[in-house]
Design an enzyme around this catalytic site. Structure first.
Site, PDB file in Angstrom:
ATOM      1  N   GLU A 187       0.844  -1.210   0.000  1.00 33.88           N
ATOM      2  CA  GLU A 187       0.000   0.000   0.000  1.00 33.88           C
ATOM      3  C   GLU A 187       0.878   1.258   0.000  1.00 33.88           C
ATOM      4  OE1 GLU A 187      -4.217  -1.458   2.029  1.00 33.88           O
ATOM      5  OE2 GLU A 187      -2.991  -0.034   3.136  1.00 33.88           O
ATOM      6  N   HIS A 322     -11.654  -4.356  11.406  1.00 33.70           N
ATOM      7  CA  HIS A 322     -13.039  -4.845  11.489  1.00 33.70           C
ATOM      8  C   HIS A 322     -13.127  -6.123  12.317  1.00 33.70           C
ATOM      9  CE1 HIS A 322     -11.055  -5.637   7.651  1.00 33.70           C
ATOM     10  NE2 HIS A 322     -11.517  -6.870   7.730  1.00 33.70           N
ATOM     11  N   HIS A 445     -27.355  -3.875 -13.440  1.00 30.65           N
ATOM     12  CA  HIS A 445     -26.532  -3.651 -14.640  1.00 30.65           C
ATOM     13  C   HIS A 445     -26.483  -2.163 -14.955  1.00 30.65           C
ATOM     14  CE1 HIS A 445     -24.712  -4.347 -18.523  1.00 30.65           C
ATOM     15  NE2 HIS A 445     -25.593  -3.492 -19.034  1.00 30.65           N
TER      16      HIS A 445
HETATM   17  P1  FAD Z   1      -4.972  -0.629  18.175  1.00 31.35           P
HETATM   18  O1  FAD Z   1      -5.694   0.072  17.094  1.00 31.35           O
HETATM   19  O2  FAD Z   1      -3.547  -0.880  18.018  1.00 31.35           O
HETATM   20  O3  FAD Z   1      -5.281   0.145  19.505  1.00 31.35           O
HETATM   21  C1  FAD Z   1      -4.694  -0.179  20.713  1.00 31.35           C
HETATM   22  C2  FAD Z   1      -4.723   1.032  21.614  1.00 31.35           C
HETATM   23  O4  FAD Z   1      -4.320   0.629  22.901  1.00 31.35           O
HETATM   24  C3  FAD Z   1      -3.769   2.146  21.190  1.00 31.35           C
HETATM   25  O5  FAD Z   1      -4.455   3.357  21.167  1.00 31.35           O
HETATM   26  C4  FAD Z   1      -2.687   2.125  22.271  1.00 31.35           C
HETATM   27  O6  FAD Z   1      -2.147   3.427  22.511  1.00 31.35           O
HETATM   28  C5  FAD Z   1      -3.486   1.647  23.465  1.00 31.35           C
HETATM   29  N1  FAD Z   1      -2.681   1.026  24.514  1.00 31.35           N
HETATM   30  C6  FAD Z   1      -1.740   0.037  24.401  1.00 31.35           C
HETATM   31  N2  FAD Z   1      -1.253  -0.295  25.617  1.00 31.35           N
HETATM   32  C7  FAD Z   1      -1.898   0.489  26.510  1.00 31.35           C
HETATM   33  C8  FAD Z   1      -1.848   0.609  27.926  1.00 31.35           C
HETATM   34  N3  FAD Z   1      -1.058  -0.160  28.682  1.00 31.35           N
HETATM   35  N4  FAD Z   1      -2.649   1.521  28.504  1.00 31.35           N
HETATM   36  C9  FAD Z   1      -3.466   2.320  27.782  1.00 31.35           C
HETATM   37  N5  FAD Z   1      -3.564   2.240  26.440  1.00 31.35           N
HETATM   38  C10 FAD Z   1      -2.797   1.329  25.823  1.00 31.35           C
HETATM   39  N6  FAD Z   1      -6.662  -2.761   9.267  1.00 31.35           N
HETATM   40  C11 FAD Z   1      -7.749  -2.800   8.472  1.00 31.35           C
HETATM   41  O7  FAD Z   1      -8.697  -3.529   8.778  1.00 31.35           O
HETATM   42  N7  FAD Z   1      -7.833  -2.028   7.353  1.00 31.35           N
HETATM   43  C12 FAD Z   1      -6.837  -1.202   6.975  1.00 31.35           C
HETATM   44  O8  FAD Z   1      -6.948  -0.523   5.961  1.00 31.35           O
HETATM   45  C13 FAD Z   1      -5.664  -1.159   7.772  1.00 31.35           C
HETATM   46  N8  FAD Z   1      -4.645  -0.353   7.435  1.00 31.35           N
HETATM   47  C14 FAD Z   1      -3.539  -0.298   8.246  1.00 31.35           C
HETATM   48  C15 FAD Z   1      -2.492   0.524   7.849  1.00 31.35           C
HETATM   49  C16 FAD Z   1      -1.348   0.613   8.635  1.00 31.35           C
HETATM   50  C17 FAD Z   1      -0.224   1.516   8.202  1.00 31.35           C
HETATM   51  C18 FAD Z   1      -1.280  -0.121   9.851  1.00 31.35           C
HETATM   52  C19 FAD Z   1      -0.071  -0.004  10.730  1.00 31.35           C
HETATM   53  C20 FAD Z   1      -2.319  -0.957  10.237  1.00 31.35           C
HETATM   54  C21 FAD Z   1      -3.457  -1.052   9.426  1.00 31.35           C
HETATM   55  N9  FAD Z   1      -4.523  -1.892   9.749  1.00 31.35           N
HETATM   56  C22 FAD Z   1      -5.620  -1.957   8.940  1.00 31.35           C
HETATM   57  C23 FAD Z   1      -4.511  -2.721  10.966  1.00 31.35           C
HETATM   58  C24 FAD Z   1      -5.349  -2.049  12.063  1.00 31.35           C
HETATM   59  O9  FAD Z   1      -4.829  -0.766  12.316  1.00 31.35           O
HETATM   60  C25 FAD Z   1      -5.331  -2.886  13.328  1.00 31.35           C
HETATM   61  O10 FAD Z   1      -5.728  -4.209  13.046  1.00 31.35           O
HETATM   62  C26 FAD Z   1      -6.294  -2.307  14.363  1.00 31.35           C
HETATM   63  O11 FAD Z   1      -5.935  -0.989  14.680  1.00 31.35           O
HETATM   64  C27 FAD Z   1      -6.310  -3.163  15.625  1.00 31.35           C
HETATM   65  O12 FAD Z   1      -7.177  -2.608  16.551  1.00 31.35           O
HETATM   66  P2  FAD Z   1      -6.997  -2.796  18.118  1.00 31.35           P
HETATM   67  O13 FAD Z   1      -8.128  -2.063  18.740  1.00 31.35           O
HETATM   68  O14 FAD Z   1      -6.802  -4.222  18.430  1.00 31.35           O
HETATM   69  O15 FAD Z   1      -5.614  -2.104  18.472  1.00 31.35           O
HETATM   70  P1  NAI Z   2       2.549  -8.441   6.816  1.00 33.13           P
HETATM   71  O1  NAI Z   2       2.563  -9.554   7.760  1.00 33.13           O
HETATM   72  O2  NAI Z   2       1.354  -8.186   5.976  1.00 33.13           O
HETATM   73  O3  NAI Z   2       3.772  -8.584   5.794  1.00 33.13           O
HETATM   74  C1  NAI Z   2       5.095  -8.636   6.206  1.00 33.13           C
HETATM   75  C2  NAI Z   2       5.935  -9.162   5.059  1.00 33.13           C
HETATM   76  O4  NAI Z   2       7.291  -9.025   5.421  1.00 33.13           O
HETATM   77  C3  NAI Z   2       5.695 -10.634   4.767  1.00 33.13           C
HETATM   78  O5  NAI Z   2       5.567 -10.802   3.379  1.00 33.13           O
HETATM   79  C4  NAI Z   2       6.931 -11.313   5.332  1.00 33.13           C
HETATM   80  O6  NAI Z   2       7.262 -12.505   4.648  1.00 33.13           O
HETATM   81  C5  NAI Z   2       7.965 -10.229   5.099  1.00 33.13           C
HETATM   82  N1  NAI Z   2       9.140 -10.306   5.969  1.00 33.13           N
HETATM   83  C6  NAI Z   2       9.204 -10.666   7.272  1.00 33.13           C
HETATM   84  N2  NAI Z   2      10.468 -10.559   7.725  1.00 33.13           N
HETATM   85  C7  NAI Z   2      11.203 -10.106   6.682  1.00 33.13           C
HETATM   86  C8  NAI Z   2      12.580  -9.777   6.529  1.00 33.13           C
HETATM   87  N3  NAI Z   2      13.421  -9.863   7.540  1.00 33.13           N
HETATM   88  N4  NAI Z   2      13.004  -9.344   5.324  1.00 33.13           N
HETATM   89  C9  NAI Z   2      12.129  -9.234   4.270  1.00 33.13           C
HETATM   90  N5  NAI Z   2      10.819  -9.528   4.367  1.00 33.13           N
HETATM   91  C10 NAI Z   2      10.366  -9.942   5.560  1.00 33.13           C
HETATM   92  O7  NAI Z   2       2.924  -7.158   7.689  1.00 33.13           O
HETATM   93  P2  NAI Z   2       2.827  -5.601   7.419  1.00 33.13           P
HETATM   94  O8  NAI Z   2       2.765  -5.324   5.957  1.00 33.13           O
HETATM   95  O9  NAI Z   2       3.905  -5.004   8.238  1.00 33.13           O
HETATM   96  O10 NAI Z   2       1.420  -5.244   8.057  1.00 33.13           O
HETATM   97  C11 NAI Z   2       1.131  -5.535   9.434  1.00 33.13           C
HETATM   98  C12 NAI Z   2      -0.317  -5.826   9.621  1.00 33.13           C
HETATM   99  O11 NAI Z   2      -1.102  -4.668   9.463  1.00 33.13           O
HETATM  100  C13 NAI Z   2      -0.832  -6.835   8.620  1.00 33.13           C
HETATM  101  O12 NAI Z   2      -0.818  -8.096   9.217  1.00 33.13           O
HETATM  102  C14 NAI Z   2      -2.208  -6.410   8.299  1.00 33.13           C
HETATM  103  O13 NAI Z   2      -3.119  -7.265   8.950  1.00 33.13           O
HETATM  104  C15 NAI Z   2      -2.340  -5.010   8.868  1.00 33.13           C
HETATM  105  N6  NAI Z   2      -2.612  -4.087   7.775  1.00 33.13           N
HETATM  106  C16 NAI Z   2      -3.797  -4.209   7.100  1.00 33.13           C
HETATM  107  C17 NAI Z   2      -4.079  -3.392   6.037  1.00 33.13           C
HETATM  108  C18 NAI Z   2      -5.345  -3.584   5.295  1.00 33.13           C
HETATM  109  O14 NAI Z   2      -6.220  -4.271   5.805  1.00 33.13           O
HETATM  110  N7  NAI Z   2      -5.513  -2.985   4.128  1.00 33.13           N
HETATM  111  C19 NAI Z   2      -3.157  -2.351   5.594  1.00 33.13           C
HETATM  112  C20 NAI Z   2      -1.927  -2.336   6.353  1.00 33.13           C
HETATM  113  C21 NAI Z   2      -1.714  -3.157   7.409  1.00 33.13           C
END
Ligand code: FAD
Ligand code: NAI
Length: 466
Positions: A187, A322, A445
């Site tokens: 992405e 989700h 459609h």
């Molecule tokens: P989090 O969202 O990680 O929330 C945890 C919270 O707990 C945080 O606010 C943290 O500060 C707080 N916390 C932790 N420890 C403590 C503590 N001891 N006391 C108080 N607060 C604490 N998922 C999708 O489904 N669609 C996407 O498009 C998508 N895009 C992503 C893009 C990126 C760049 C990244 C990094 C992730 C993406 N994800 C996506 C994954 C998604 O963000 C996570 O799966 C989701 O946020 C998990 O939700 P959660 O509530 O479990 O945890």
């Molecule tokens: P990821 O698990 O999707 O991918 C990590 C990749 O890095 C894998 O292909 C793995 O084989 C590779 N890898 C691991 N160690 C490596 C190394 N040492 N050198 C080279 N390659 C290596 O993890 P990513 O992209 O960091 O995302 C983390 C999580 O965030 C995902 O599991 C996903 O669930 C969530 N996420 C979801 C999004 C969405 O729903 N659109 C968008 C972004 C993140």
């Protein structure tokens, strides 16, 4: 102050859990260590990445496709600062929304790091060494996950960045090296390629997107290569020399061998995420973790300690917003004495590139490994009327149905609006639909969704437009 439920963490898992608990009449509080609510997803994950994916896609389209549609505009110029403002406005709007919902549902919010002092007691460190202890009947751990570090390489969020720094670069890097061909790498690699970077992805395995259906991953790799992203599979980064103006990145075959030096302006490390359980007092409270440091829960999201639940990225399963939300709802319902469950066999997964990639259910490889006989129905977007007219003909829909019962077991889509299309088949799977059920459902459609119906017809070798 005594509560029925205290939720630690306000990501999509935690904040949704708190709202559902309050709706069910439970006295609810949340604890959040960060300045804003919404967790990874709203602050540094789903929301900001989608804002940049959207804006960078339009930027590319304006320069490449508008003229073909008879829209004559001067070549677009990038104002990266304004694009970042656009992104931040989206983040702020969503974060404020959570704040509003907490107030609306009379949920108390404690700002500080939470720790389970004992079952029924959450200690919040509010800064300057001060702590406050909250009494509660139930605790929900919703602390999410954080970035996996690449051994021996420190991220400075400037030249060597995680996804967080990769969403905030102040200038378009001439060369971007991405470590990890997972969701984040593809992405964010797409965002910066569209804005002008030369992007190369180094992946440890011999394929991109492990876990995704093989055919889809191979086809998607070809599409991304056509767009200009280079892949170096079965390779590993072993070191980054930061001394010069350019980063010098040592890359070796995954199995070891001669290192090659690649130059880049920025390196994005995206090799996965790990559950956030540090400093939570879990060992002292007796809460069990698995070998990947994830909190172990049963089907009702209960840990082994009475009154302590866990949801979202901190437990097993795909790290998706989700999935965390649905688990949050189920946990709240269980705490209230109802029967909250999540069907983990029907969690959709979407990659928001262009075209998008979306899947739900089993891959072909999983079905083979489980010895389940299946039939495949495939339909390309090049044969779909709406895709033809929009000139978004890349990709296809693939439906996997049980050979005997015709029940839909998995659906995989590459296509312009795959993330939206996956909704209908996820619902179909929740209802235990057969491919014939989808094939007999009238689809409007001209829409891209007709490709889903045609793929369902193709399971029985009777697609109309192919
Ligand atoms: P989090 O969202 O990680 O929330 C945890 C919270 O707990 C945080 O606010 C943290 O500060 C707080 N916390 C932790 N420890 C403590 C503590 N001891 N006391 C108080 N607060 C604490 N998922 C999708 O489904 N669609 C996407 O498009 C998508 N895009 C992503 C893009 C990126 C760049 C990244 C990094 C992730 C993406 N994800 C996506 C994954 C998604 O963000 C996570 O799966 C989701 O946020 C998990 O939700 P959660 O509530 O479990 O945890
Ligand atoms: P990821 O698990 O999707 O991918 C990590 C990749 O890095 C894998 O292909 C793995 O084989 C590779 N890898 C691991 N160690 C490596 C190394 N040492 N050198 C080279 N390659 C290596 O993890 P990513 O992209 O960091 O995302 C983390 C999580 O965030 C995902 O599991 C996903 O669930 C969530 N996420 C979801 C999004 C969405 O729903 N659109 C968008 C972004 C993140």
């Amino acid at each position: 102050m005594a509560y029925d439920v205290v939720v630690i963490g306000t990501g999509p898992g935690g904040y949704v859990c708190a709202i559902r608990a309050a709706q069910l009449g439970l006295k609810t509080a949340v604890v959040e260590k960060d300045r804003t609510f919404g967790g990874t997803c709203l602050n540094v994950g789903c929301i900001p990445s989608k804002a940049l994916l959207y804006a960078s896609h339009l930027y590319e389209e304006a320069g490449r496709d508008f003229e073909k549609m008879g829209i004559k505009v001067p070549a677009p110029k990038l104002d990266l600062t304004q694009m970042m403002t656009f992104k931040q406005e989206g983040v702020d709007g969503n974060v404020k929304g959570v704040d509003f919902l907490f107030k609306k549902n009379k949920i108390d919010a404690y700002v500080g790091k939470g720790r389970i002092a004992a079952p029924g007691k959450v200690e919040v460190s509010t800064g300057n060494g001060k702590t406050e202890t909250i009494e509660t009947k139930s605790i929900v751990i919703a602390t999410g996950s954080y970035v996996t570090r690449l051994a021996g390489i420190e991220t400075d969020e400037n030249r060597i960045v995680s996804s967080t720094g990769g969403l905030e670069l102040s200038k378009v890097p001439d060369r971007l090296l991405v470590v990890g061909a997972g969701v984040i790498g593809l992405e964010l690699g797409s965002v910066w390629r569209r804005l002008g970077s030369k992007v190369e992805v180094v992946e440890f395995l011999d394929r991109i997107l492990p876990g995704m259906d093989n055919e889809i991953a191979r086809s998607f790799q070809r599409i991304l290569e056509k767009q200009g992203i280079k892949f170096r599979l079965a390779s590993k980064v072993t070191g980054i020399d930061q001394k010069g103006k350019k980063l010098k990145i040592s890359v070796e075959p995954a199995t070891g061998g001669k290192a090659e030096i690649l130059e880049a302006d920025v390196a994005l490390v995206a090799i996965g995420r790990v559950p956030y359980t540090d400093g939570l007092g879990l060992a002292e409270a007796g809460v069990k973790l698995d070998n990947k440091k994830r909190v172990i829960v049963d089907a009702r999201f209960k840990t082994n300690v009475e009154g302590i639940y866990a949801i979202g990225d901190v437990i097993a399963g795909p790290m998706l917003a989700h999935k965390a939300e649905d688990e949050g709802i189920a946990a709240a319902e269980n705490i209230a004495g109802n029967a909250g469950m999540v069907n983990h066999d029907a969690i959709p997964n979407v990659i928001y590139t262009f075209p998008e990639v979306a899947s739900v259910g089993k891959t072909e490889e999983e079905l083979k490994a489980e010895g389940i006989a299946y039939r495949i129905g495939k339909f390309p977007f090049s044969a779909n009327g709406r895709a033809k007219v929009n000139k978004t003909t890349e990709g296809f829909v693939k439906i996997l149905a049980d050979d005997k019962t015709d029940r839909v077991l998995g659906v995989h889509i590459i296509g312009a609006d795959a993330g939206t299309l996956i909704g209908e088949v996820t619902l179909a799977m929740e209802f235990g639909a057969s491919s014939e059920d989808i094939a007999r459902t009238c689809h409007a459609h001209p829409t891209l969704s007709e490709a889903v119906k045609e793929a369902a017809l193709a399971v029985d070798k009777r697609a109309i437009h192919m």
